[in-house]
Structures are given as structure tokens and as C-alpha cells.
Design a protein around this motif. Structure first.
Motif, PDB file in Angstrom:
ATOM      1  N   LYS A 235      28.774  46.797  19.477  1.00  0.00           N
ATOM      2  CA  LYS A 235      29.133  46.167  20.672  1.00  0.00           C
ATOM      3  C   LYS A 235      30.417  46.270  21.350  1.00  0.00           C
ATOM      4  O   LYS A 235      31.166  46.346  20.971  1.00  0.00           O
ATOM      5  CB  LYS A 235      29.122  44.334  20.366  1.00  0.00           C
ATOM      6  N   PRO A 236      30.439  46.776  22.671  1.00  0.00           N
ATOM      7  CA  PRO A 236      31.489  46.900  23.549  1.00  0.00           C
ATOM      8  C   PRO A 236      32.362  45.738  23.529  1.00  0.00           C
ATOM      9  O   PRO A 236      32.119  44.571  23.746  1.00  0.00           O
ATOM     10  CB  PRO A 236      31.189  47.554  24.757  1.00  0.00           C
ATOM     11  N   ILE A 237      33.740  46.039  23.811  1.00  0.00           N
ATOM     12  CA  ILE A 237      34.704  44.843  24.051  1.00  0.00           C
ATOM     13  C   ILE A 237      34.709  44.499  25.411  1.00  0.00           C
ATOM     14  O   ILE A 237      34.655  43.299  25.627  1.00  0.00           O
ATOM     15  CB  ILE A 237      36.337  45.317  23.853  1.00  0.00           C
ATOM     16  N   LEU A 238      34.425  45.505  26.336  1.00  0.00           N
ATOM     17  CA  LEU A 238      34.103  44.947  27.795  1.00  0.00           C
ATOM     18  C   LEU A 238      32.763  45.826  28.051  1.00  0.00           C
ATOM     19  O   LEU A 238      32.534  47.024  27.913  1.00  0.00           O
ATOM     20  CB  LEU A 238      35.320  45.746  28.788  1.00  0.00           C
ATOM     21  N   GLU A 239      32.242  45.063  29.137  1.00  0.00           N
ATOM     22  CA  GLU A 239      30.814  45.744  29.366  1.00  0.00           C
ATOM     23  C   GLU A 239      30.472  45.178  30.849  1.00  0.00           C
ATOM     24  O   GLU A 239      30.557  44.287  31.477  1.00  0.00           O
ATOM     25  CB  GLU A 239      29.672  44.754  28.527  1.00  0.00           C
ATOM     26  N   ASN A 240      30.229  46.356  31.748  1.00  0.00           N
ATOM     27  CA  ASN A 240      29.811  46.414  33.081  1.00  0.00           C
ATOM     28  C   ASN A 240      30.894  45.419  33.920  1.00  0.00           C
ATOM     29  O   ASN A 240      30.394  44.638  34.340  1.00  0.00           O
ATOM     30  CB  ASN A 240      28.397  45.760  33.145  1.00  0.00           C
ATOM     31  N   ILE A 241      31.996  46.021  33.857  1.00  0.00           N
ATOM     32  CA  ILE A 241      33.191  45.527  34.664  1.00  0.00           C
ATOM     33  C   ILE A 241      33.083  45.885  36.114  1.00  0.00           C
ATOM     34  O   ILE A 241      33.184  47.143  36.134  1.00  0.00           O
ATOM     35  CB  ILE A 241      34.656  45.423  34.123  1.00  0.00           C
ATOM     36  N   ASN A 242      33.024  45.006  36.906  1.00  0.00           N
ATOM     37  CA  ASN A 242      32.943  45.472  38.298  1.00  0.00           C
ATOM     38  C   ASN A 242      33.848  44.407  39.291  1.00  0.00           C
ATOM     39  O   ASN A 242      33.459  43.387  39.161  1.00  0.00           O
ATOM     40  CB  ASN A 242      31.784  45.619  38.926  1.00  0.00           C
ATOM     41  N   VAL A 243      34.929  44.994  39.669  1.00  0.00           N
ATOM     42  CA  VAL A 243      35.870  44.272  40.503  1.00  0.00           C
ATOM     43  C   VAL A 243      36.853  45.012  41.303  1.00  0.00           C
ATOM     44  O   VAL A 243      37.299  45.979  40.874  1.00  0.00           O
ATOM     45  CB  VAL A 243      36.617  43.231  39.534  1.00  0.00           C
ATOM     46  N   LYS A 244      36.981  44.616  42.623  1.00  0.00           N
ATOM     47  CA  LYS A 244      37.934  45.137  43.439  1.00  0.00           C
ATOM     48  C   LYS A 244      39.307  44.062  43.891  1.00  0.00           C
ATOM     49  O   LYS A 244      38.839  43.116  43.958  1.00  0.00           O
ATOM     50  CB  LYS A 244      37.347  45.506  44.782  1.00  0.00           C
ATOM     51  N   ILE A 245      40.267  44.742  43.748  1.00  0.00           N
ATOM     52  CA  ILE A 245      41.626  44.235  43.906  1.00  0.00           C
ATOM     53  C   ILE A 245      42.276  44.763  44.834  1.00  0.00           C
ATOM     54  O   ILE A 245      42.552  45.849  44.897  1.00  0.00           O
ATOM     55  CB  ILE A 245      42.461  43.897  42.438  1.00  0.00           C
ATOM     56  N   LYS A 246      42.740  44.156  46.044  1.00  0.00           N
ATOM     57  CA  LYS A 246      43.403  44.666  47.232  1.00  0.00           C
ATOM     58  C   LYS A 246      44.929  44.840  46.857  1.00  0.00           C
ATOM     59  O   LYS A 246      45.379  43.834  46.208  1.00  0.00           O
ATOM     60  CB  LYS A 246      43.387  43.579  48.323  1.00  0.00           C
ATOM     61  N   SER A 247      45.774  45.585  47.432  1.00  0.00           N
ATOM     62  CA  SER A 247      46.886  45.924  47.330  1.00  0.00           C
ATOM     63  C   SER A 247      47.770  44.555  47.586  1.00  0.00           C
ATOM     64  O   SER A 247      47.398  44.210  48.703  1.00  0.00           O
ATOM     65  CB  SER A 247      47.733  47.088  47.985  1.00  0.00           C
TER      66      SER A 247
ATOM     67  N   ILE B 131      43.327  47.962  43.083  1.00  0.00           N
ATOM     68  CA  ILE B 131      42.627  48.330  41.766  1.00  0.00           C
ATOM     69  C   ILE B 131      41.141  48.247  42.189  1.00  0.00           C
ATOM     70  O   ILE B 131      40.501  47.170  42.490  1.00  0.00           O
ATOM     71  CB  ILE B 131      43.073  47.444  40.879  1.00  0.00           C
ATOM     72  N   GLU B 132      40.492  48.949  41.239  1.00  0.00           N
ATOM     73  CA  GLU B 132      38.995  48.831  41.357  1.00  0.00           C
ATOM     74  C   GLU B 132      38.353  49.214  39.952  1.00  0.00           C
ATOM     75  O   GLU B 132      38.738  50.345  39.494  1.00  0.00           O
ATOM     76  CB  GLU B 132      38.308  49.822  42.415  1.00  0.00           C
TER      77      GLU B 132
END
Length: 603
Positions: free
Chosen positions: A356-368, A341-342
């Protein structure tokens, strides 16, 4: 707008077009027959004076045949109309329900649950009654009125002019009645939503109501909603009720005028049709009088019914015309390679008008196959984050200023944007277990097979062992065939959560999301479930949202959410030493068994 609404509803007539056409045809046949009978009756009356018995018998036989034909036509009209209206209502309910199933969460947010229930029940019933009225009375009444008026002018234009004046006067009065009644009928169905909402909340939260002894409060709330509907209907029906006395006054006035004027004409002509009017003619004119004015009253009631149903028609059309804002792409991808997931520059808000946004500038990588913990205070948007993975909502498109490079923004699974996948495919590969779990009426096996209808008993038992649900199932008298009541009321909160986890595992997903779904499970069982996940489904990406740090401390990484943003990402040991928010909560939960929200405010 009206044309579009009618077109939308007319599409649901479908296979009932034939009976919808036959209904007015049968009603027209009944009208024609009915309007010939007064002329024959006048012939019999006039024949009595001449003593022509053959003519009387012949005319009487014709009247009997016409009466039977009218009876058959009326009966067929009723049968065809009932089939057409009931079928139309069935198709409306089916079409609405099927369209609701395609709605995204944002679509559903536009309609309250109580509002959808009202549309599927009360509004559809109003449309069914109105449709039957349109097919039968809306055709019969005006046609009968016109035919009777023509017949009346054929017999005596002088007397028929009385009808014409009465019809014009009554038409104006009916138009005023409809105009003033409409605004009340238009409002009353909105009140039904409030009433249904009151009932729904009360029944759903019955345990809470009784626990807090709020029965009297709920009675008052229901009574207030019911009283509002009562008052609105009283106002509307009070206006409609004027229709009957006005109509009857006009009818009796017409009868008096026709009798008085007709009697003078008969006396003046010596009961000679060539010179003026006969007794038989007067009798037929009285019959036409009742026919014309009764049909006018019927027509006014048709307009009232249609007026009432217009509000319902609009509300039904709103649901049918609502298009899901999350749809499949033109050439969808049906293959999800893995559970990676990214989140790339992700911003999200439930309402585009929100500042105002609920989520803001989310950056994350999740490996399988990685296990990710997500922790944060109430309102930190943990659930909003995972809702984007299975595309229950779409992310916000980034605004680009003139002269600037476009900002790449997406949520991906298996290296592909979730918006490129077939919706059913991506949701089949992502299993979500919520904190507020839902079980359906049926056996435990029936509920488990929501995850996989083709699953064998052995597969169901296996996932129950993984979710530690077998511990309590084996103690039940009927074991896996134990009946679950509606809403799972005969199992505890922890048992319900474990059954829902087992149901999600039965899908054999590439991604498993536990949204605070072990909150009602004791810490020992929670640890057993997590251990089973590590050992039995190592290739499945696991995302665990929790308030208890013990539920996520052995995760590969932990995401700390704060006010819709990622505060920090790291292992349990790293965050305990380097993240102030995480360390404070860890110390509190270690010292006094507090949860994430016990540190004096929202994170």
C-alpha cells in the motif's frame, strides 16, 4: 565482490601512497639484515676455536653495522607504517562522512544511525590496525620466513627439512583456526551496532528514562548487548588462543630435534663443516629455527587480523559504494521563478516492496504566496506530502500497461518539475521547520546563521521578531550571544521551535513549511507568528501542518488528509459546514479543547 571491495578501499590511500610503498621496503631491508647476522655469529663461534682474533673483530664490527642498519630500517618501517595507516583511516572516515551527506532519506533508511557510528569508529579503527599490519608484518613475516628457509638450507639441507615439515603442519593448523574464528568475528560487529544503538537511545532520551524510572531496564538492555559481544569475542578469541600453544609446541619440538640431530652430525663430522656440521652452524640453525617459526606465528596473527577486518572492510565499502538515489539532472535548473506548487497524480511509498502506498493519487495546485493549512490524523501522511516538495524523497513512477497512455506524474515548484532543479537550489528555496527541532552547540546567532551564514545581526533580530523569539531572547543575560547547549537543552520546547522558525525565515525562502512546528507554543504566540507571516512575508508560500484547527483556520485553503489521500480542500468556513471529519474535530476542539486525534481513532 572481494576485488571490488579492495578497489573501493584502496582509493582512499591517496596521498599516503608513498609512505605505503616505503613501509614494506624498510621492512624488507630489516629482514635481509637480520638474516645475515646468524651466519656472522656462526663465523665468530667457529673462529674462536682457531684463535683468529682479527677475523672475530672484523666479523663483530660487521654485525654491529648490520644491527644498526636493521634498527634504523625497523624504526623507519614503524614511522612510515603509522603515517600510512593513520592517514588511510582519516581518509576512510572523511570519505564515508562526505558520502553520507549526499544520501537522501531513503539511503539513510538503509543504515541505522548506530550502524553508521560503528562504521565510522570501530570499523575504521580495525581497518587502520589491519592496514598497518599488512604493510609491515604481512610483508616482513613471509619474506623473512622465505629468506630464513633459504639460509637454513644453505647451511644444512638435512636440518632445514625439519623446518619445512613444521611449516607445512603449522600452516594447515593456522588455516583451520582462521576458518573457524572468521564466522565469529564476522558476527561480532553486528553486535556492536546493537550496543551503540542502546547507548544512543539512552543518552538521547535520558529525560524520558528518568521520568519513567526506567534506569534498571536500560541497564539490563545495555548489559544484554554487552554480554552478546563478550560471548562472541570469547568464542572467537578462544579459537585464536589455540594458535600460541600449538606454535610454541612446534618451536620447542623443532629446537629439540635440531639440537639432537645437529649434535650427532657435529660428533660424526668432528666439528668439520666440510664433513657435516660445525658448532657455529648449529647455532645459526637454532637462530633460523626461531626466526622461521616466530615469523610463521606472526603471519598467522596477520591472517587473524585481516580476518577480523574483512567484516569491517565490507561494512565500510557498503557506505562508500552507496549511491544517492536522488541526484542532480545532467543540466540542472538554477532558477526557481516563484513559490507556486503543484502535485500531479502523485503516488509515493517509502519501500518499493510495500503493498500500500503512503500517498495515493495526490492532485493539488498551490499559488505563490498562498497560505495552505494541512490537517489530518496521525499516520495520514501529512509530513510525507511536504517531504516531496524539497525532494527529500522522489515520487513513484506510475506503471503503464500495454496500449495505455502514460500517466503524467510530478511535483513542481514555480511551474517546473522539482527533479529538473539543482538540489541545493531547490532546498535553499524551501525552508522546513519540523516538530522535532534541532539546535546546535554555539550562540543563538550561530544557530540562526545556519539559515544564512552571511546574515547581519539586524537581519537575525528581524526574523526573531517575526517568530516571536525576541520576547525571551531579550530577557536572557547575553541576549543573542547566549550559549546554546548541545541539542538545545537549556531552552524550552516552545523557545526551541521559535528559534528554528526564525532560522528558517533567515533563508528568505520562496516556500516555508511548518510541520507542526508550533505545537509547543501557546495559542496567543501562535496567532502572533501567523499574523507576522501574513504582514511581513506575503509573497512567501506558507504551508502549515497542525493538529490545532486554530493554527490553520485563517489559511487561504485547508487540505484535509485521510489515510494518505486528500479528503477535501476548502476554507475553514466551507470545511466546517461541509466536511464531516473537519466539522467533528472543530466541534471537539471548540467544546473541550481537544486536538485532531481526540475523536476516537486515526483519520
Amino acid at each position: 565482490m572481494l576485488k571490488g571491495m579492495i578497489k573501493t578501499l584502496a582509493k582512499q590511500i591517496k596521498e599516503f601512497k608513498l609512505v605505503s610503498i616505503l613501509t614494506p621496503i624498510a621492512m624488507l631491508a630489516e629482514v635481509i639484515v637480520e638474516n645475515f647476522i646468524p651466519l656472522l655469529m656462526a663465523t665468530i663461534i667457529d673462529s674462536i676455536g682457531s684463535g683468529d682474533l682479527n677475523s672475530i673483530y672484523r666479523t663483530a664490527c660487521i654485525m654491529i653495522v648490520l644491527a644498526i642498519a636493521g634498527l634504523i630500517s625497523g624504526y623507519l618501517g614503524g614511522v612510515f607504517g603509522a603515517n600510512a595507516s593513520a592517514g588511510f583511516a582519516r581518509n576512510l572516515r572523511k570519505a564515508m562522512f562526505e558520502n553520507i551527506q549526499t544520501f537522501s532519506f531513503s539511503n539513510i533508511d538503509k543504515f541505522s544511525t548506530a550502524g553508521l557510528v560503528t562504521r565510522l569508529t570501530t570499523d575504521v579503527t580495525n581497518m587502520q590496525n589491519a592496514y598497518q599490519m599488512i604493510l609491515r608484518m604481512a610483508v616482513r613475516a613471509p619474506f623473512s620466513l622465505i629468506v630464513a628457509m633459504i639460509m637454513a638450507f644453505t647451511v644444512s639441507p638435512r636440518l632445514a627439512s625439519i623446518y619445512l615439515i613444521a611449516v607445512i603442519i603449522l600452516g594447515c593448523i593456522c588455516a583451520l583456526i582462521i576458518k573457524f574464528a572468521f564466522k565469529y568475528f564476522n558476527q561480532v560487529f553486528k553486535k556492536y551496532d546493537a550496543l551503540n544503538e542502546s547507548v544512543q537511545e539512552n543518552v538521547t532520551a535520558m529525560r524520558v528514562v528518568k521520568a519513567y524510572v526506567r534506569e534498571d531496564h536500560e541497564k539490563k538492555k545495555f548489559g544484554k548487548a554487552s554480554e552478546a559481544i563478550y560471548k562472541m569475542f570469547v568464542k572467537a578469541e578462544g579459537i585464536v588462543a589455540l594458535n600460541n600453544p600449538v606454535m610454541m609446541t612446534t618451536v620447542y619440538t623443532c629446537i629439540l630435534l635440531i639440537s639432537w640431530v645437529g649434535a650427532h652430525m657435529i660428533v660424526a663430522s668432528g666439528n668439520n663443516a666440510a664433513l657435516g656440521l660445525t658448532t657455529g652452524n648449529l647455532t645459526s640453525m637454532l637462530a633460523y629455527c626461531m626466526n622461521i617459526l616466530m615469523n610463521l606465528m606472526m603471519l598467522s596473527m596477520v591472517f587473524v587480523m585481516i580476518t577480523m577486518s574483512m567484516a569491517s572492510a565490507r561494512r565500510i565499502a557498503e557506505v562508500l559504494n552507496e549511491k544517492p538515489d536522488i541526484t542532480n539532472p545532467e543540466d540542472p535548473d538554477f532558477d526557481v521563478p516563484d513559490g507556486s506548487i503543484e502535485f500531479k497524480n502523485v503516488t509515493f511509498r517509502y519501500n518499493s516492496k510495500s503493498e500500500k502506498p503512503i500517498l495515493e493519487n495526490i492532485n493539488v495546485k498551490i499559488k505563490s504566496g498562498e497560505t495552505i493549512g494541512i490537517i489530518g490524523g496521525t499516520g495520514s501522511a501529512k509530513s510525507s506530502l511536504v517531504n516531496l516538495i524539497s525532494r527529500l524523497y522522489d515520487i513513484e513512477e506510475q506503471a503503464v500497461k500495454d496500449g495505455e497512455e502514460p500517466i503524467e506524474s510530478y511535483v513542481s515548484i514555480g511551474g517546473k518539475d522539482v527533479r529538473s532543479y539543482d538540489l541545493e537550489t531547490v532546498r535553499q528555496e524551501v525552508s522546513v521547520v519540523l516538530q522535532s527541532n534541532v539546535l546546535f552547540t554555539g550562540s543563538i546567532l550561530d544557530n540562526l546563521r545556519w539559515g544564512n551564514p552571511e546574515a547581519t545581526d539586524e537581519e537575525c533580530i528581524r526574523v526573531c521578531k517575526l517568530a516571536c523569539a525576541d520576547e525571551f531572547i531579550e530577557r536572557m543575560p547575553d541576549k543573542y550571544n547566549t550559549h546554546i547547549e548541545q541539542g538545545g537543552t537549556n531552552v524550552s520546547g516552545g523557545q526551541k521551535q521559535r528559534l528554528c522558525i526564525a532560522r528558517a525565515l533567515l533563508k528568505n525562502p520562496k516556500i516555508l513549511i511548518l510541520d507542526d512546528s508550533t505545537s509547543a507554543v501557546d495559542t496567543v504566540t501562535d496567532a502572533k507568528i501567523r499574523k507576522a507571516f501574513r504582514e511581513e512575508i506575503p509573497d512567501t508560500t506558507k504551508i502549515i501542518i497542525a493538529q490545532r484547527i486554530s493554527s490553520v483556520q485563517d489559511a487561504d485553503r485547508i487540505i484535509v488528509m485521510d489515510d494518505g489521500k486528500i479528503n477535501e480542500i476548502g476554507t475553514h468556513d466551507y470545511l466546517k459546514d461541509n466536511n464531516e471529519i473537519y466539522r467533528e474535530v472543530y466541534l471537539q476542539q471548540t467544546n473541550d479543547n481537544g486536538d485532531f486525534d481526540k475523536n476516537g481513532g486515526e483519520m
